[in-house]
Design a protein around this motif. Structure first.
Motif, PDB file in Angstrom:
ATOM      1  N   LEU A  69       0.777  -1.271  -0.023  1.00  0.00           N
ATOM      2  CA  LEU A  69       0.088  -0.019   0.183  1.00  0.00           C
ATOM      3  C   LEU A  69       0.836   1.321  -0.070  1.00  0.00           C
ATOM      4  O   LEU A  69       0.357   2.363  -0.812  1.00  0.00           O
ATOM      5  N   GLU A  70       1.938   1.130   0.770  1.00  0.00           N
ATOM      6  CA  GLU A  70       2.673   2.512   0.852  1.00  0.00           C
ATOM      7  C   GLU A  70       3.736   2.680  -0.509  1.00  0.00           C
ATOM      8  O   GLU A  70       3.984   3.795  -0.700  1.00  0.00           O
ATOM      9  N   ARG A  71       4.141   1.491  -0.784  1.00  0.00           N
ATOM     10  CA  ARG A  71       5.309   1.821  -1.844  1.00  0.00           C
ATOM     11  C   ARG A  71       4.888   1.092  -3.054  1.00  0.00           C
ATOM     12  O   ARG A  71       5.720   1.182  -4.100  1.00  0.00           O
ATOM     13  N   GLY A  72       3.911   0.323  -3.007  1.00  0.00           N
ATOM     14  CA  GLY A  72       3.431  -0.304  -4.404  1.00  0.00           C
ATOM     15  C   GLY A  72       4.341  -1.445  -4.884  1.00  0.00           C
ATOM     16  O   GLY A  72       4.433  -1.801  -6.039  1.00  0.00           O
ATOM     17  N   ARG A  73       5.076  -1.923  -4.012  1.00  0.00           N
ATOM     18  CA  ARG A  73       6.040  -2.976  -4.220  1.00  0.00           C
ATOM     19  C   ARG A  73       5.543  -4.396  -3.600  1.00  0.00           C
ATOM     20  O   ARG A  73       5.136  -4.256  -2.417  1.00  0.00           O
ATOM     21  N   TYR A  74       5.767  -5.210  -4.237  1.00  0.00           N
ATOM     22  CA  TYR A  74       5.491  -6.680  -3.913  1.00  0.00           C
ATOM     23  C   TYR A  74       6.862  -7.312  -3.627  1.00  0.00           C
ATOM     24  O   TYR A  74       7.653  -7.773  -4.532  1.00  0.00           O
ATOM     25  N   LEU A  75       7.159  -7.535  -2.284  1.00  0.00           N
ATOM     26  CA  LEU A  75       8.534  -7.883  -1.997  1.00  0.00           C
ATOM     27  C   LEU A  75       8.863  -9.365  -2.686  1.00  0.00           C
ATOM     28  O   LEU A  75       7.812 -10.231  -2.382  1.00  0.00           O
ATOM     29  N   GLN A  76       9.846  -9.405  -3.003  1.00  0.00           N
ATOM     30  CA  GLN A  76      10.550 -10.958  -3.068  1.00  0.00           C
ATOM     31  C   GLN A  76      11.571 -11.481  -2.342  1.00  0.00           C
ATOM     32  O   GLN A  76      12.107 -10.830  -1.603  1.00  0.00           O
ATOM     33  N   ALA A  77      11.779 -12.439  -2.306  1.00  0.00           N
ATOM     34  CA  ALA A  77      12.737 -13.285  -1.784  1.00  0.00           C
ATOM     35  C   ALA A  77      14.279 -12.419  -1.799  1.00  0.00           C
ATOM     36  O   ALA A  77      15.180 -12.327  -0.929  1.00  0.00           O
ATOM     37  N   SER A  78      14.614 -11.779  -2.968  1.00  0.00           N
ATOM     38  CA  SER A  78      15.589 -11.241  -3.192  1.00  0.00           C
ATOM     39  C   SER A  78      15.746  -9.707  -2.752  1.00  0.00           C
ATOM     40  O   SER A  78      16.791  -9.277  -2.545  1.00  0.00           O
TER      41      SER A  78
END
Length: 94
Positions: A69-78
Motif C-alpha cells: 500500500l505504501e510503496r506499491g512493491r510486492y516484496l520478493q525473496a531477493s
C-alpha cells in the motif's frame, strides 16, 4: 480539574490536550481512517496469497500489505535489505 464533570459534559476527551487524530482539522482523521479501511478491503483469495507470501518472507501479513500500500512493491525473496529494514522497525518484545 481533570476528571471533573460539568453540566452538559458528554464525557468526551478534553479539548486542551492533543487528540488521537493529532494536529490539523478534525475531519482529516476520519477521512484517513476511512481511506485506510477501503484500501485494505481485498478478496479473500488475495488475503490468503499475501499471508502465504508474507510468511515465506518472515513478515507479518500487516507488514507485507503495508509495503504494497505504501510503496506499491510486492516484496520478493531477493529484497533482503528491505525485509531486514522492516523487521528492524518492529517493536521490541520483552
Amino acid at each position: 480539574m481533570p476528571g471533573e464533570r460539568f453540566p452538559g459534559d458528554n464525557g468526551g476527551p478534553p479539548l486542551e490536550k492533543p487528540h488521537e487524530w493529532g494536529e490539523g482539522p478534525f475531519g482529516n482523521y476520519f477521512e484517513w481512517r476511512t481511506a485506510q479501511r477501503e484500501a485494505r478491503k481485498v478478496p479473500y483469495e488475495t488475503m490468503r496469497r499475501r499471508a502465504a507470501k508474507a510468511e515465506a518472507l518472515g513478515l507479518t501479513y500487516e507488514e507485507y500489505t503495508l509495503e504494497i500500500l505504501e510503496r506499491g512493491r510486492y516484496l520478493q525473496a531477493s529484497d533482503t535489505e528491505r525485509i531486514i529494514e522492516i523487521k528492524r522497525k518492529r517493536p521490541l518484545r520483552y
